[in-house]
Write a protein that holds these residues in place. Structure first.
Motif, short mmCIF file in Angstrom:
data_model
loop_
_atom_site.label_atom_id
_atom_site.label_comp_id
_atom_site.label_asym_id
_atom_site.label_seq_id
_atom_site.Cartn_x
_atom_site.Cartn_y
_atom_site.Cartn_z
N LYS A 29 -8.45 -6.36 -0.30
CA LYS A 29 -9.50 -7.19 -0.88
C LYS A 29 -9.75 -8.47 -0.08
O LYS A 29 -10.79 -9.10 -0.22
N LYS A 30 -8.78 -8.85 0.75
CA LYS A 30 -8.95 -10.07 1.54
C LYS A 30 -8.13 -9.99 2.82
O LYS A 30 -7.16 -9.24 2.91
N LYS B 274 -2.85 4.88 3.16
CA LYS B 274 -2.12 5.78 2.27
C LYS B 274 -2.71 5.72 0.87
O LYS B 274 -3.00 6.72 0.25
N ASP B 275 -2.91 4.49 0.37
CA ASP B 275 -3.47 4.29 -0.96
C ASP B 275 -4.05 2.88 -0.99
O ASP B 275 -3.41 1.93 -0.54
N SER B 276 -5.25 2.74 -1.53
CA SER B 276 -5.90 1.43 -1.55
C SER B 276 -5.10 0.40 -2.35
O SER B 276 -5.23 -0.81 -2.12
N ASP B 277 -4.27 0.86 -3.29
CA ASP B 277 -3.44 -0.06 -4.07
C ASP B 277 -2.46 -0.83 -3.19
O ASP B 277 -1.98 -1.90 -3.56
N TYR B 278 -2.12 -0.27 -2.03
CA TYR B 278 -1.18 -0.92 -1.12
C TYR B 278 -1.87 -1.85 -0.13
O TYR B 278 -1.20 -2.54 0.64
N GLY C 5 5.06 -1.46 0.06
CA GLY C 5 3.77 -0.86 0.35
C GLY C 5 3.91 0.24 1.39
O GLY C 5 4.83 0.20 2.22
N GLU C 6 3.01 1.21 1.34
CA GLU C 6 3.07 2.35 2.25
C GLU C 6 1.80 2.43 3.09
O GLU C 6 0.71 2.11 2.62
#
Length: 201
Positions: A114-115, A185-189, A167-168
């Motif tokens: 996000k930033k 891998k995943d946007s959450d990381y 984080g991955e």
């Protein structure tokens, strides 16, 4: 290795094993594909003299050069029937004179962070654990990896951080081409991974 690292590696092993079993029905099995170039950033790598387990990474764009060292420690193999994977530890080492602004901005976009980190406190070393998902891989048209036909890519996933803050991100290599890439891998990381990499890139 810390308990959380072992749990993450076991999770990666089980998910990759399931992927392998499902893909065995296809003539071109794929190991944890990503959706394409917009979700990855490629950079150059070159071996470091007298250090066989180290590679110098550089990313040049907009007149700026980001530079860093990747060190990959020995891998220990996992065996599960006819499926094999290996894991180990490594680290990123910062280099003086690096100008990572453009690299970080492009990475943030690819990892869906996000930033972009600002006022970063740089450190000498950022450690990681890794799992090698496949070796001698070729690139498929959708950006994923498969072993039919054989290729020169090594598909790897790394785990940054420790404890509950982990984080991955995929870190894939093609030593024959002198190229490597960070891939989502995943946007959450995204935000966590970019905050860790910003310390050394």
């Amino acid at each position: 290795m810390k308990p959380i690292g072992l749990l993450l590696i076991l999770s990666a092993f089980l998910s990759c094993l399931a992927c392998s079993r499902n893909s065995s029905k296809s003539s071109s099995p794929t190991l944890e594909p990503h959706s394409g170039s917009q979700d990855s950033v490629i950079f150059d790598i070159a071996p470091v003299d007298h250090a066989p387990n180290r590679w110098r990474g550089t990313y040049t764009s907009g007149g700026k050069v980001s530079k860093f060292i990747i060190e990959i420690g020995p891998a220990k193999a996992f065996n599960e029937k006819d499926f094999q994977m290996s894991s180990g530890s490594g680290k990123f080492l910062s280099q003086s004179g690096s100008e990572p602004g453009v690299f970080l901005a492009n990475l943030a976009k690819a990892l869906q962070a996000k930033k972009v980190p600002t006022n970063v406190h740089r450190v000498e070393i950022v450690p990681f654990d890794y799992v090698i998902l496949g070796q001698h891989q070729s690139r498929s048209s959708d950006g994923g990896f498969g072993d039919s036909p054989n290729g020169n890519w090594t598909a790897m996933k790394i785990f940054l951080g420790e404890g509950e803050n982990v984080g991955e991100v995929f870190l894939n290599f093609n030593f024959a081409m002198g190229k490597a890439e960070f891939s989502i891998k995943d946007s959450d990381y995204g935000d966590f991974v970019i905050s860790q990499l910003a310390k050394v890139l």
